[in-house]
Design a protein around this motif. Sequence first.
Motif, PDB file in Angstrom:
ATOM      1  N   HIS A   1      -3.789  -6.944   0.579  1.00 19.40           N
ATOM      2  CA  HIS A   1      -2.752  -6.664  -0.418  1.00 19.40           C
ATOM      3  C   HIS A   1      -3.362  -5.872  -1.568  1.00 19.40           C
ATOM      4  N   VAL A   2      -2.516  -5.047  -2.201  1.00 18.39           N
ATOM      5  CA  VAL A   2      -2.976  -4.226  -3.313  1.00 18.39           C
ATOM      6  C   VAL A   2      -1.839  -4.034  -4.313  1.00 18.39           C
TER       7      VAL A   2
ATOM      8  N   PHE B   1      -7.198  -5.319  -5.688  1.00 17.37           N
ATOM      9  CA  PHE B   1      -7.126  -5.691  -4.279  1.00 17.37           C
ATOM     10  C   PHE B   1      -7.197  -7.213  -4.115  1.00 17.37           C
TER      11      PHE B   1
ATOM     12  N   SER C   1       0.822  -1.213   0.000  1.00 15.23           N
ATOM     13  CA  SER C   1       0.000   0.000   0.000  1.00 15.23           C
ATOM     14  C   SER C   1       0.855   1.262   0.000  1.00 15.23           C
TER      15      SER C   1
ATOM     16  N   ALA D   1      -4.203  -0.946   2.607  1.00 16.07           N
ATOM     17  CA  ALA D   1      -4.967  -1.489   1.472  1.00 16.07           C
ATOM     18  C   ALA D   1      -6.470  -1.397   1.705  1.00 16.07           C
TER      19      ALA D   1
END
Length: 313
Positions: free
Chosen positions: A276-277, A270, A230, A248
């Motif tokens: 998580h991103v 995403f 992020s 995120a």
Amino acid sequence: MRTRRIVAAVAAVALIPATAALLTSSQASAQSSDEIQEEIDERSEDLEVVIEEYNAKREELDDANELIEEIEAQLPELQAAADAANEQMAEIASTAYTGGNFAMVNSVLAGDPSDFADRLMYLSNLSDAENAAIADALGQMEELETRKTELETLKESADEILSDIEKQQGEIEAEIEALEDDYDDAYAAENPEPDWGDYAGNSTAVAFAWDQLGEQYVYGADGPDTWDCSGLTQGAWAAAGVSLSHNAAMQWDETARISRDELQEGDLVFYNDLAHVGIYIGGGEIIHAPNSTTVVKIVDIDYGGSIVGYGRP
């Protein structure tokens, strides 16, 4: 005796056998990263044994240190008793001199206290009380010397054994460090960094992320040379003038929902329950900062994470 038991325990150390000399540069370069990793694992196991041996000896030395402190605390009193004993013997010698026995007393007192009993018979003309006083005085002096010797033995044994273990620990750690350098070289040769080329698109956010390719992942990092997932998307969109949180899940709330078919360069993807991103770069690929074992990289959008959805800042 307690001292001898402790010294024996401290001295009874089974050190790890020394290994062969470190590989030469040519030998190391001939090994694969997996082979080098095996060596690292083996030496790490050896290091664990040495460290545990060190810890065990430290535990045993706790007893030795207690005894050292005990003896050191006793020494002033023992020294005072020995000094008093010397004065008492001088007084007896002075009295004996008055009676004409000074030379006899001197000859007896001048020898080693350990064989005093063998010479005591020569003072038969001294009273029993005087003989007992002399024996007690010499006993006090002998006790002082014995305790001093025990103290030095304990200190020397403790210092020597810990020094040996610490030396071996340092040698193994140096070997592991050298092997890790060899591993890095071998892994880099086996896994050359991809040539990503130059970014040819029009997204300022993607251009920023592209410039970070190959930089290290660090948890909680938001640049300029290290990133987490992020932090990277936050930095990319900050370059485009858009403020996003460094999280995120928060970025999910700060972006508009879009479908996969609507994805454009710079949109966010995403994953993993919003843990998580990554940033979409077109062609079915993203740039992301995966984890601490790797670097910022380009991967397929379906690289393995479970996609939650897509967002447009």
